[in-house]
Design a protein around this motif. Structure first.
Motif, PDB file in Angstrom:
ATOM      1  N   UNK A  61      47.837  69.684   6.600  1.00 55.67           N
ATOM      2  CA  UNK A  61      46.508  69.548   7.181  1.00 55.67           C
ATOM      3  C   UNK A  61      46.884  68.961   8.483  1.00 55.67           C
ATOM      4  N   UNK A  62      45.951  69.390   9.783  1.00 52.60           N
ATOM      5  CA  UNK A  62      46.445  68.752  11.033  1.00 52.60           C
ATOM      6  C   UNK A  62      45.470  67.718  11.223  1.00 52.60           C
ATOM      7  N   UNK A  63      44.453  67.382  10.576  1.00 48.70           N
ATOM      8  CA  UNK A  63      43.573  66.137  10.778  1.00 48.70           C
ATOM      9  C   UNK A  63      42.956  65.837   9.535  1.00 48.70           C
ATOM     10  N   UNK A  64      42.400  64.643   9.574  1.00 42.92           N
ATOM     11  CA  UNK A  64      41.790  64.047   8.072  1.00 42.92           C
ATOM     12  C   UNK A  64      40.507  64.468   7.850  1.00 42.92           C
ATOM     13  N   UNK A  65      39.779  65.324   8.802  1.00 39.68           N
ATOM     14  CA  UNK A  65      38.373  65.591   8.577  1.00 39.68           C
ATOM     15  C   UNK A  65      38.039  66.301   7.036  1.00 39.68           C
ATOM     16  N   UNK A  66      38.981  67.048   6.734  1.00 37.69           N
ATOM     17  CA  UNK A  66      38.538  67.697   5.442  1.00 37.69           C
ATOM     18  C   UNK A  66      38.746  66.802   4.284  1.00 37.69           C
ATOM     19  N   UNK A  67      39.522  65.777   4.102  1.00 37.95           N
ATOM     20  CA  UNK A  67      39.646  64.591   3.243  1.00 37.95           C
ATOM     21  C   UNK A  67      38.459  63.740   3.343  1.00 37.95           C
ATOM     22  N   UNK A  68      38.136  63.454   4.325  1.00 39.30           N
ATOM     23  CA  UNK A  68      37.110  62.759   4.782  1.00 39.30           C
ATOM     24  C   UNK A  68      35.636  63.248   4.520  1.00 39.30           C
ATOM     25  N   UNK A  69      35.876  64.509   4.653  1.00 39.71           N
ATOM     26  CA  UNK A  69      34.622  65.261   4.129  1.00 39.71           C
ATOM     27  C   UNK A  69      34.404  65.285   2.435  1.00 39.71           C
TER      28      UNK A  69
END
Length: 86
Positions: A61-69
């Motif tokens: 993934x290019x950013x942690x946004x999905x994991x954080x969500x």
């Protein structure tokens, strides 16, 4: 001999997929359902630091946004999933 050398990868993969199937119904949407598998594999990986950034990158993934969500805002039955992991 290290314990890792005695693990049958095919059997481990099957057990992991069974676990993911057991908790699949605990998620309201398919995206977090898929992401939790990558999160767990990231936690089990040999990453030197384990946080949303490093696990997201490890998972492609290019950013942690999905994991954080997933960890902070996604709708899922966390206690029921935890029981399945136990």
């Amino acid at each position: 001999m290290a314990a890792g050398h005695s693990v049958d990868p095919a059997r481990w993969q099957e057990a992991f997929e069974d676990l993911m199937a057991q908790i699949a119904g605990r998620f309201a949407r398919v995206e977090p359902r898929r992401r939790v598998g990558r999160l767990v594999l990231g936690l089990l990986s040999d990453l030197p630091r384990k946080n949303c950034w490093t696990i997201a990158e490890w998972a492609g993934e290019s950013a942690p946004d999905g994991m954080q969500h997933l960890l902070g805002r996604a709708k899922w039955e966390s206690l029921a999933a935890l029981d399945a992991f136990r």
